[in-house]
Design a protein around this motif. Structure first.
Motif, short mmCIF file in Angstrom:
data_model
loop_
_atom_site.label_atom_id
_atom_site.label_comp_id
_atom_site.label_asym_id
_atom_site.label_seq_id
_atom_site.Cartn_x
_atom_site.Cartn_y
_atom_site.Cartn_z
N ALA A 143 0.85 -1.20 0.00
CA ALA A 143 0.00 0.00 0.00
C ALA A 143 0.88 1.25 0.00
N LYS A 144 0.43 2.27 -0.73
CA LYS A 144 1.28 3.44 -0.93
C LYS A 144 0.73 4.73 -0.37
N ASN A 145 -0.51 4.72 0.12
CA ASN A 145 -1.07 5.98 0.61
C ASN A 145 -2.11 5.73 1.69
N PHE A 146 -2.63 6.79 2.25
CA PHE A 146 -3.58 6.73 3.35
C PHE A 146 -4.85 5.97 2.96
N SER A 147 -5.39 6.22 1.77
CA SER A 147 -6.65 5.59 1.34
C SER A 147 -6.52 4.07 1.25
N GLU A 148 -5.42 3.62 0.70
CA GLU A 148 -5.22 2.17 0.56
C GLU A 148 -5.10 1.50 1.92
N ILE A 149 -4.32 2.11 2.81
CA ILE A 149 -4.16 1.54 4.15
C ILE A 149 -5.48 1.60 4.92
N PHE A 150 -6.26 2.66 4.70
CA PHE A 150 -7.56 2.78 5.35
C PHE A 150 -8.44 1.58 5.00
N ALA A 151 -8.51 1.24 3.72
CA ALA A 151 -9.32 0.09 3.27
C ALA A 151 -8.78 -1.22 3.84
N ILE A 152 -7.46 -1.35 3.86
CA ILE A 152 -6.85 -2.58 4.40
C ILE A 152 -7.16 -2.73 5.89
N ARG A 153 -7.05 -1.65 6.64
CA ARG A 153 -7.33 -1.70 8.08
C ARG A 153 -8.80 -2.02 8.34
N TRP A 154 -9.68 -1.54 7.47
CA TRP A 154 -11.11 -1.84 7.62
C TRP A 154 -11.37 -3.34 7.48
N PHE A 155 -10.85 -3.93 6.40
CA PHE A 155 -11.05 -5.36 6.19
C PHE A 155 -10.30 -6.20 7.22
N LEU A 156 -9.16 -5.69 7.68
CA LEU A 156 -8.44 -6.39 8.75
C LEU A 156 -9.32 -6.50 9.99
N GLY A 157 -10.04 -5.43 10.32
CA GLY A 157 -10.95 -5.45 11.47
C GLY A 157 -12.06 -6.47 11.30
N ILE A 158 -12.58 -6.63 10.08
CA ILE A 158 -13.63 -7.62 9.82
C ILE A 158 -13.09 -9.02 10.05
N PHE A 159 -11.94 -9.32 9.46
CA PHE A 159 -11.39 -10.68 9.54
C PHE A 159 -10.96 -11.06 10.96
#
Length: 481
Positions: A143-159
């Motif tokens: 991931a290269k920016n805030f938006s990409e990490i934001f999405a990754i952290r969201w799905f990380l919370g789900i899993f």
């Protein structure tokens, strides 16, 4: 050694009904009788052999799973010490927002996914979730920016949302009330160990010198790949239940079922009833446990998410920061004093005292979660209710991360006084409520014993599991504490 259960005599009709219930997957108290109507009688030696199989075959993979869970959840703290936030262009409070956003789906999805755990077995659902959060760690490395990490952290919370309630529920289907606390404790120890390992792993990984990739990228990739690899092993190894586990012979399967029905669950492998599963939440006692879970979660989330930043604020280098997070995490007592000490001194001028306070900060970080989870599980004999109660309580405990991440602010560095004061206050609140609830339970049990003319020390251990299943409205019910 005497038999562990008494002999029951069934009529032909009762035997047929019992056999039918077992075949349907919902055996009741009497259904551990075999086709010949002989009660399951076993010695303590047989029970110890069965427990050894559980302890050495189920606990280790679950502990490693939770270790991976904790590593993947908290690795952003170590990555930040290597300049991850600067390399992807985070500014202002964006790092703290990324830590916070994880807790939103973590709270929202814990209960529904836990119902899937009950429906399809933790042995299948949890490894799939593990594969998911391991993949998110891999993606974080590119991931290269805030938006990409934001999405990754969201799905990380789900899993990751159902990992803790799923494992606690899963263990409760193998162990009795008296055995559960120590086993959940071993599992929770992985959280403390992960804190030490994360610093050591980060220290080692950050020694990799490669002009093409950053050290924090290797950290995400190595931890994510290890998680995905072990998820496959866990999926293939973990049994759906004791009654279907190939590793147990028929005799051991019968003993395992008899143990659970006599001292853990009213019904084994019961089908999920959504309406009944949420019934305990009508009891005010469960909301007291909810407040306790929330209160103890704030200081725990503060330690898990921000210990590397607290240590880094003392002026240490990246390498020393990651090494210096190891020792405090291996200590376990008086954590609330750590928040008070750190909030009362100038951490820049008194780095030695501040670092000592980090030891106090991490002491007892995991133990309260173990005890509270065991507490409400042992007072909830129904499997379906236990699955929902654990999921709801853990979701509320996880929501404390929203509080912790919002009080740790960039403008408060390096002292973080508002955050430390808030964490200490919630810890004190938890202490008061736990003590009050425990005293009330003791008084209530004694009141019931006196009213029924029983000995003062008569407890849940002396009570039939079916009576415990009826809840506090049954005169025979006794609280477990």
């Amino acid at each position: 050694m005497g038999p562990a259960c008494s002999t029951l005599h069934l009529t032909s009709m009762e035997k047929a009904e019992a056999t039918s219930r077992v075949a349907a997957g919902s055996p009741t108290k009497e259904d551990y009788i075999d086709a010949e109507s002989q009660a399951v009688e076993y010695t303590r030696a047989e029970e110890r052999r069965l427990l050894r199989k559980f302890d050495f075959s189920i606990l280790p993979p679950l502990t490693i799973m939770y270790l991976c869970n904790a590593l993947d959840k908290g690795n952003v703290g170590n990555a930040k010490t290597d300049g991850w936030d600067k390399d992807i262009g985070l500014v202002g409070n964006q790092y703290y927002i990324l830590v916070m956003v994880f807790y939103v789906p973590f709270c929202l999805f814990g209960t529904p996914i836990s119902l899937l755990v009950k429906r399809f077995s933790a042995a299948r659902v949890l490894p799939i979730m593990m594969l998911g959060f391991g993949s998110m760690s891999l993606f974080a490395g590119i991931a290269k920016n805030f938006s990409e990490i934001f999405a990754i952290r969201w799905f990380l919370g789900i899993f990751e949302s159902a990992m803790l309630p799923g494992v606690v529920f899963y263990l409760s289907t193998f162990y009795t009330r008296g055995e559960l606390a120590s086993r959940v404790g071993l599992f929770y120890a992985a959280a403390a160990i992960s804190g030490a390992f994360s610093g050591l792993i980060a220290f080692g990984v950050f020694q990799i010198k490669n002009g093409k990739h950053h050290g924090w990228q290797y950290l995400f990739w190595i931890e994510g790949a290890g998680t995905c690899f072990f998820a496959v092993i866990a999926f293939l190894w973990l049994p759906r239940s004791a009654s279907t586990w190939w590793f147990l012979d028929d005799r051991q399967k019968s003993i395992a079922l008899a143990r659970i029905l006599s001292a853990s669950s009213v019904t084994a492998d019961e089908k999920l009833n959504i309406r009944d599963a949420f019934r305990p939440l009508k009891d005010p006692l469960y909301w007291l446990w909810a407040v306790i879970s929330l209160a103890l979660g704030v200081p725990l989330a503060s330690v898990n998410n921000f210990l590397p930043q607290i240590v880094a604020s003392l002026g240490y280098s990246t390498i020393k920061t990651n090494l210096y997070t190891v020792a405090p995490i291996l200590s376990e007592r008086f954590r609330y004093f750590g928040f008070i000490v750190l909030g009362s001194i100038d951490v820049v001028k008194h780095t030695g005292v501040a670092y000592f306070a980090c030891f106090l900060l991490t002491m007892g970080a995991s133990a309260p979660s173990v005890l509270v989870a065991t507490w409400y599980n042992n007072n909830t004999p129904s499997e379906s209710r236990r699955a929902v109660v654990t999921a709801v309580m853990v979701a509320l405990a996880n929501s404390s991360g929203l509080i912790s991440t919002n009080v740790f602010r960039a403008q408060d560095e390096p002292k973080y006084i508002p955050a430390l004061a808030t964490s200490a206050a919630f810890g004190g609140l938890c202490l008061v409520i736990v003590a009050s609830t425990g005293i009330w339970m003791r008084i209530e049990n004694r009141r019931r014993n006196k009213a029924q003319g029983l000995e003062e020390n008569y407890s849940a251990a002396n009570t039939n599991t079916e009576d415990l299943g009826a809840g506090r409205h049954s005169p025979s019910f006794r609280y477990t504490y």
